[in-house]
Enzyme design. Structure first.
Site, PDB file in Angstrom:
ATOM      1  N   HIS A   1       0.840  -1.217   0.000  1.00 30.13           N
ATOM      2  CA  HIS A   1       0.000   0.000   0.000  1.00 30.13           C
ATOM      3  C   HIS A   1       0.861   1.247   0.000  1.00 30.13           C
ATOM      4  O   HIS A   1       1.523   1.564   0.989  1.00 30.13           O
ATOM      5  CB  HIS A   1      -0.921   0.001   1.231  1.00 30.13           C
ATOM      6  CG  HIS A   1      -1.929   1.110   1.200  1.00 30.13           C
ATOM      7  ND1 HIS A   1      -3.275   0.885   1.040  1.00 30.13           N
ATOM      8  CD2 HIS A   1      -1.789   2.457   1.274  1.00 30.13           C
ATOM      9  CE1 HIS A   1      -3.917   2.046   1.030  1.00 30.13           C
ATOM     10  NE2 HIS A   1      -3.031   3.021   1.170  1.00 30.13           N
TER      11      HIS A   1
ATOM     12  N   HIS B   1       1.454   5.468  -1.977  1.00 28.98           N
ATOM     13  CA  HIS B   1       0.949   6.573  -2.820  1.00 28.98           C
ATOM     14  C   HIS B   1       2.129   7.220  -3.529  1.00 28.98           C
ATOM     15  O   HIS B   1       2.698   8.195  -3.046  1.00 28.98           O
ATOM     16  CB  HIS B   1       0.204   7.599  -1.962  1.00 28.98           C
ATOM     17  CG  HIS B   1      -1.059   7.062  -1.381  1.00 28.98           C
ATOM     18  ND1 HIS B   1      -2.284   7.219  -1.977  1.00 28.98           N
ATOM     19  CD2 HIS B   1      -1.270   6.308  -0.274  1.00 28.98           C
ATOM     20  CE1 HIS B   1      -3.211   6.618  -1.246  1.00 28.98           C
ATOM     21  NE2 HIS B   1      -2.617   6.049  -0.202  1.00 28.98           N
TER      22      HIS B   1
ATOM     23  N   GLN C   1      -9.783   9.511  -4.804  1.00 30.25           N
ATOM     24  CA  GLN C   1      -9.434  10.149  -3.527  1.00 30.25           C
ATOM     25  C   GLN C   1     -10.537  11.037  -2.953  1.00 30.25           C
ATOM     26  O   GLN C   1     -10.770  11.084  -1.760  1.00 30.25           O
ATOM     27  CB  GLN C   1      -8.155  10.977  -3.731  1.00 30.25           C
ATOM     28  CG  GLN C   1      -7.795  11.924  -2.610  1.00 30.25           C
ATOM     29  CD  GLN C   1      -6.846  11.306  -1.597  1.00 30.25           C
ATOM     30  OE1 GLN C   1      -5.702  10.981  -1.906  1.00 30.25           O
ATOM     31  NE2 GLN C   1      -7.339  11.117  -0.397  1.00 30.25           N
TER      32      GLN C   1
ATOM     33  N   HIS D   1      -9.358   1.859   0.195  1.00 29.53           N
ATOM     34  CA  HIS D   1      -9.190   2.527   1.474  1.00 29.53           C
ATOM     35  C   HIS D   1     -10.530   2.351   2.182  1.00 29.53           C
ATOM     36  O   HIS D   1     -11.547   2.841   1.695  1.00 29.53           O
ATOM     37  CB  HIS D   1      -8.916   4.006   1.287  1.00 29.53           C
ATOM     38  CG  HIS D   1      -7.523   4.316   0.831  1.00 29.53           C
ATOM     39  ND1 HIS D   1      -7.046   3.953  -0.395  1.00 29.53           N
ATOM     40  CD2 HIS D   1      -6.506   4.952   1.460  1.00 29.53           C
ATOM     41  CE1 HIS D   1      -5.786   4.355  -0.505  1.00 29.53           C
ATOM     42  NE2 HIS D   1      -5.431   4.962   0.600  1.00 29.53           N
TER      43      HIS D   1
ATOM     44  N   GLU E   1     -10.951   4.230   7.134  1.00 33.30           N
ATOM     45  CA  GLU E   1      -9.765   4.889   7.722  1.00 33.30           C
ATOM     46  C   GLU E   1     -10.271   6.013   8.607  1.00 33.30           C
ATOM     47  O   GLU E   1     -10.256   7.190   8.248  1.00 33.30           O
ATOM     48  CB  GLU E   1      -8.826   5.421   6.634  1.00 33.30           C
ATOM     49  CG  GLU E   1      -7.493   5.918   7.216  1.00 33.30           C
ATOM     50  CD  GLU E   1      -6.555   6.492   6.175  1.00 33.30           C
ATOM     51  OE1 GLU E   1      -6.943   6.575   4.992  1.00 33.30           O
ATOM     52  OE2 GLU E   1      -5.432   6.873   6.546  1.00 33.30           O
TER      53      GLU E   1
ATOM     54  N   ASP F   1       2.478   3.199   2.890  1.00 34.23           N
ATOM     55  CA  ASP F   1       1.443   4.216   2.655  1.00 34.23           C
ATOM     56  C   ASP F   1       2.038   5.538   2.158  1.00 34.23           C
ATOM     57  O   ASP F   1       1.718   5.993   1.069  1.00 34.23           O
ATOM     58  CB  ASP F   1       0.590   4.434   3.919  1.00 34.23           C
ATOM     59  CG  ASP F   1      -0.783   5.051   3.602  1.00 34.23           C
ATOM     60  OD1 ASP F   1      -1.094   5.261   2.419  1.00 34.23           O
ATOM     61  OD2 ASP F   1      -1.548   5.313   4.548  1.00 34.23           O
TER      62      ASP F   1
HETATM   63 ZN   LIG Z   1      -3.424   5.077   1.455  1.00 36.99          ZN
END
Ligand SMILES: [Zn+2]
Length: 428
Positions: free
Chosen positions: A56, A58, A151, A209, A212, A308
């Protein structure tokens, strides 16, 4: 043979083991192999593992820390707002350059497979095109898997679903989502249903996701598992973060865990980020916020750890070291027993590889000759020391090497590779 590594210790404890490599594959493995090779390396009893895998990440945001300003509160929501400010200013070339720089770091750390989410809520799909370019360029060294990540919310952001479909058509691999960021619980559940149906139609993997949040009533993982069951997507779906599970009622979790296991949904926790972003509305006691890793594992759910973020709007730390991720995961989940510590090592190697569906991954005859020689004797010591990477091999070729003296002096904090940058420039 092209390469033989002698006197290695394997993750399962077998030692001394010789590993013979030809044409990019491991061809033979055993004690004192009677083979000759163009190059021989003496591991001296040190640990040889299959490469680190980050389940995971970005990559579209990495190394952008401080652009256009730093995250003052350090919260998830300010990070998302900050990313929104940065997005219109993003230039494709600069994004590619930052991603390639991160890939240099990754190779030096023996991190040779990364699943990265890529934001699809920008109508230009600038980040998608940039990371598809990066994926092609780093393919000789790193397996980069892209997740189409809405997102700003699949339903909340006007063109998100259309953009996500465009991204998949361009070659993005996995369907992403962010149900807890939709406006209502109902719309969150609706987004999960739409995305799972789309993935089932196209035969794609899913990685959302999911929850979270510290809100114990954020229960989109339940919908994700139920949709996985309904559509027969088992083994192809992962729930990332799942932090609300930390705060959920125990009785509810006792019903949820078997559902996740039965559905064949995997979990991906992100210890460095979960421990810094969750619990922000608490005074004291403060919740840790990471999902229930030992309980998920005990229920038979595969759990990987992801990095992440590295130096981005959400996190100003990190260096692409998956042993640091495992180290934090071990502490936050209190996984201090011998078997549990080894599970933390698996969470950044074999379990993550299984979730990504990496073919021919492992230290066994027939597998790709991808491996890392660590300055440690076993997986637990590797985590304890965040051990130096003495050698990183990809498809039988040495792509990063650290002089033994440096490894012993503990200079493992620095990326040691020069080879990768060299190879990359030559490939351009
Ligand atoms: Zn993430």
């Amino acid at each position: 043979m092209d390469l033989v590594i002698r006197n290695a210790t394997l993750v399962d404890g077998r030692t001394p083991i010789d590993i013979a490599i030809a044409a990019g594959r491991i061809v033979e493995l055993g004690p004192r192999l009677p083979v000759q090779a163009a190059r021989e390396i003496d591991a001296g009893g040190d640990l040889v593992t299959a490469p680190f895998v980050d389940a995971h990440f970005h990559m579209d945001a990495t190394l952008s820390y401080g652009l256009p300003r730093v995250n003052a509160s350090g919260t998830l929501l300010e990070g998302i707002a900050l990313w929104g400010e940065l997005k219109p200013q993003l230039a494709q070339e600069a994004l590619v350059e930052r991603a390639l720089q991160y890939c240099d770091w990754a190779v030096a750390r023996g991190l040779l497979a990364i699943r990265t989410h890529v934001d699809v809520c920008d109508d230009r799909l600038l980040a998608v095109e940039a990371l598809l370019d990066v994926k092609r360029r780093v393919a000789p060294w790193i397996d980069l898997q892209l997740v189409a990540f809405p997102q700003d919310g699949l339903l909340r952001s006007p063109n998100a679903f259309a953009n996500l479909k465009r991204a998949i058509a361009l070659g993005v691999d996995v369907v992403g989502g962010i149900p807890h960021f939709e406006r209502t619980m109902q719309q969150g559940a609706e987004s999960v249903r739409l995305l799972c149906e789309f993935a089932a139609e196209r035969g794609l993997m899913v990685d959302m996701h999911c929850d979270e949040s510290d809100d114990p009533l954020s229960r989109h993982i339940e919908t994700l598992a139920a949709e996985t069951l309904r559509l027969g997507l088992g083994g192809r779906v992962a729930g990332s973060h799942l932090t609300s599970m930390h705060s959920m009622d125990n009785y509810y979790v006792s019903k949820l865990l078997p559902l996740i296991a039965e559905a064949g949904v995997a979990a991906i926790a992100n210890p460095l980020i979960n421990i810094t972003l969750q619990g922000r509305h608490d005074t004291y006691p403060k919740r840790r916020g990471m999902t229930r890793v030992p309980e998920l594992l005990a229920a038979g759910v595969p759990v990987a750890f992801g990095h992440d973020c590295v130096m981005d709007p959400w996190y100003g730390m990190g260096s692409g070291d998956m042993l640091e991720v495992a180290h934090m995961g071990l502490h936050v989940a209190q996984m201090t027993g011998q078997a549990a510590m080894r599970q933390c090592f698996d969470a950044v190697t074999t379990t993550a590889a299984r979730i990504l569906g990496l073919p021919d991954y492992g230290i066994a005859p027939g597998c790709h000759a991808d491996l890392v020689l660590l300055d440690a004797g076993d997986p637990v010591e590797a985590i304890r020391l965040r051990a130096a990477r003495r050698l990183v091999v990809r498809r039988g070729e040495i792509v990063s090497e650290m002089p033994a003296a440096h490894a012993r002096l503990g200079l493992s904090g620095r990326p040691a590779t020069v080879d990768f940058r060299l190879h990359r420039r030559m490939a351009e």
